[in-house]
Structures are given as structure tokens and as C-alpha cells.
Enzyme design. Sequence first.
Site, PDB file in Angstrom:
ATOM      1  N   ASN A 108       0.865  -1.190   0.000  1.00 52.65           N
ATOM      2  CA  ASN A 108       0.000   0.000   0.000  1.00 52.65           C
ATOM      3  C   ASN A 108       0.893   1.229   0.000  1.00 52.65           C
ATOM      4  O   ASN A 108       2.004   1.190   0.529  1.00 52.65           O
ATOM      5  CB  ASN A 108      -0.873   0.009   1.254  1.00 52.65           C
ATOM      6  CG  ASN A 108      -1.800   1.221   1.295  1.00 52.65           C
ATOM      7  OD1 ASN A 108      -2.369   1.624   0.276  1.00 52.65           O
ATOM      8  ND2 ASN A 108      -1.949   1.818   2.461  1.00 52.65           N
ATOM      9  N   HIS A 110       0.820   5.093   1.377  1.00 47.91           N
ATOM     10  CA  HIS A 110       0.069   5.904   2.345  1.00 47.91           C
ATOM     11  C   HIS A 110       0.678   7.299   2.394  1.00 47.91           C
ATOM     12  O   HIS A 110       1.905   7.440   2.452  1.00 47.91           O
ATOM     13  CB  HIS A 110       0.122   5.237   3.725  1.00 47.91           C
ATOM     14  CG  HIS A 110      -0.665   5.989   4.746  1.00 47.91           C
ATOM     15  ND1 HIS A 110      -2.044   5.958   4.777  1.00 47.91           N
ATOM     16  CD2 HIS A 110      -0.280   6.824   5.736  1.00 47.91           C
ATOM     17  CE1 HIS A 110      -2.467   6.738   5.752  1.00 47.91           C
ATOM     18  NE2 HIS A 110      -1.414   7.267   6.352  1.00 47.91           N
ATOM     19  N   SER A 137       4.727   6.767   2.401  1.00 48.69           N
ATOM     20  CA  SER A 137       5.345   5.486   2.760  1.00 48.69           C
ATOM     21  C   SER A 137       4.746   4.369   1.917  1.00 48.69           C
ATOM     22  O   SER A 137       3.535   4.349   1.683  1.00 48.69           O
ATOM     23  CB  SER A 137       5.046   5.139   4.224  1.00 48.69           C
ATOM     24  OG  SER A 137       5.355   6.208   5.088  1.00 48.69           O
ATOM     25  N   ASP A 146      -2.821   0.486   8.163  1.00 47.17           N
ATOM     26  CA  ASP A 146      -1.577   1.226   7.911  1.00 47.17           C
ATOM     27  C   ASP A 146      -0.474   0.866   8.914  1.00 47.17           C
ATOM     28  O   ASP A 146       0.371   1.693   9.251  1.00 47.17           O
ATOM     29  CB  ASP A 146      -1.838   2.753   7.919  1.00 47.17           C
ATOM     30  CG  ASP A 146      -2.846   3.176   6.874  1.00 47.17           C
ATOM     31  OD1 ASP A 146      -2.873   2.544   5.799  1.00 47.17           O
ATOM     32  OD2 ASP A 146      -3.610   4.114   7.123  1.00 47.17           O
TER      33      ASP A 146
HETATM   34  C1  GAR Z   1      -2.806   8.974  -2.674  1.00 47.05           C
HETATM   35  O1  GAR Z   1      -2.325  10.134  -2.064  1.00 47.05           O
HETATM   36  C2  GAR Z   1      -2.639   7.789  -1.742  1.00 47.05           C
HETATM   37  O2  GAR Z   1      -1.474   7.841  -0.981  1.00 47.05           O
HETATM   38  C3  GAR Z   1      -3.845   7.928  -0.882  1.00 47.05           C
HETATM   39  O3  GAR Z   1      -4.882   8.314  -1.755  1.00 47.05           O
HETATM   40  C4  GAR Z   1      -4.319   9.037  -2.857  1.00 47.05           C
HETATM   41  C5  GAR Z   1      -4.779   8.361  -4.126  1.00 47.05           C
HETATM   42  O4  GAR Z   1      -4.418   9.080  -5.252  1.00 47.05           O
HETATM   43  N1  GAR Z   1      -4.133   6.705  -0.217  1.00 47.05           N
HETATM   44  C6  GAR Z   1      -4.691   6.636   0.975  1.00 47.05           C
HETATM   45  O5  GAR Z   1      -5.021   7.600   1.622  1.00 47.05           O
HETATM   46  C7  GAR Z   1      -4.900   5.219   1.475  1.00 47.05           C
HETATM   47  N2  GAR Z   1      -5.303   5.215   2.829  1.00 47.05           N
HETATM   48  P1  GAR Z   1      -4.499   8.419  -6.697  1.00 47.05           P
HETATM   49  O6  GAR Z   1      -5.862   7.717  -6.791  1.00 47.05           O
HETATM   50  O7  GAR Z   1      -4.421   9.591  -7.636  1.00 47.05           O
HETATM   51  O8  GAR Z   1      -3.376   7.449  -6.846  1.00 47.05           O
END
Ligand code: GAR
Length: 190
Positions: A108, A110, A137, A146
Site C-alpha cells: 500500500n 500511504h 510510505s 496502515d
Molecule cells: C494517494 O495520495 C494515496 O497515498 C492515498 O490516496 C491518494 C490516491 O491518489 N491513499 C490513501 O489515503 C490510502 N489510505 P491516486 O488515486 O491519484 O493514486
Amino acid sequence: MKIRLGIFISGGGSNMQSIAKACQQDSFPAQVSLVLSNTPDAKGLQLAKQLGLKTAIVDHQNFSNRKDFEQEIQKHLVKAEIELVCLAGFMRILSPFLVEKWQDKMLNIHPSLLPKFRGLNTHKRALNANEKTHGCSVHFVTVGLDEGPVIAQSTIQILADDTIQTLQARVLIAEHILYPQTIKQLCQQL
Ligand code: GAR
């Protein structure tokens, strides 16, 4: 043989896109074999189709319980012969049923420097805590939210005039570099 990746998305899919672009290089040790979304209207699904990737929708709203939802996901993963799962903006919590099947084979990304700011609203929380640095991360997925072992991190400075939006944008740029890089390193070890 390239490692077969399954990428899970729920929204924009920009991390999926950055991984897919990296996979286009001949020397990259992995290929995107499936992009799976739990939301039918995720923008990332369109991006994936434009990139010529195989997509699947498993809408959590069509299932009365988590196990049935995850069983359906697992069917797609088996059918596409997935070897490594990459959660990329996937906003559903997965239960031990699926997580344990993919132990050490599910990553994942995060948007925080774990173990700081697990869960949601990480940029707002980093600003409110007057942090000097922030970042992202990549970690293995375990049952705790997480909480899995961190594999790699990228740090950015928090500037005096940063807002949630500016911070989010810079962290996302860092994510787009870190995630493919980490996948490459891991796949070279598999
Ligand atoms: C990213 O910033 C990712 O790290 C976060 O959502 C966004 C997705 O962007 N993920 C989380 O918060 C998971 N808990 P994307 O759809 O444009 O890749």
C-alpha cells in the site's frame, strides 16, 4: 518473466498511472495485469482503459458482507494470475480473509511518514501538528490499518505557506516516484 501486478484503486488513479508508465519500460521487472476498482465511476478506470490495461469493477455496495466482497476480488486475482497486489488509493479496509491470503504480496502507499498519521486526512493532521516534514510510505499490508512493515519512504519539507492542497500535490508527486521504485526493487528480489 515479468511479475504480474494487480493494482487496486478507488478514485483518481494517478499512482496506478505512474506504475503503469514505469511498467512500459522493457527493463522494469513487472507488468500491470489487472486494475481493479471498488467504485464503478473511478476516474482511474478510464485512465487504465486508455493505457490498454485490463480492468475489473467489484463494487462493495453489491455485497452484504466483507467476505463475499473479498471472495469476488480474490476470484479476479486468481483469474488474472496476479502475483503482487498494489493498493493505490484503494479506500476500503480489507479483512484478514484477503490480507492473509496475500501476506508479503500486498503493498500500500500511504500519504504520511508512517507510523505518523495512519488513517485519513493525513495532510491536515501534519499541518495541525506543526510538523516540519511530511511525505509518503510504501508498506506491506497487514490486518492493522496502515500498520504493516514500512518498505520505503519519501520525505518532503513542509513550507510556511503550505495548505492542505499544496502539501497533497507535493506528496502525490513524491508518491509517483516512490511507488514504482519500490515495486521495482521488490520484484527484483522475488
Ligand atoms: C494517494 O495520495 C494515496 O497515498 C492515498 O490516496 C491518494 C490516491 O491518489 N491513499 C490513501 O489515503 C490510502 N489510505 P491516486 O488515486 O491519484 O493514486
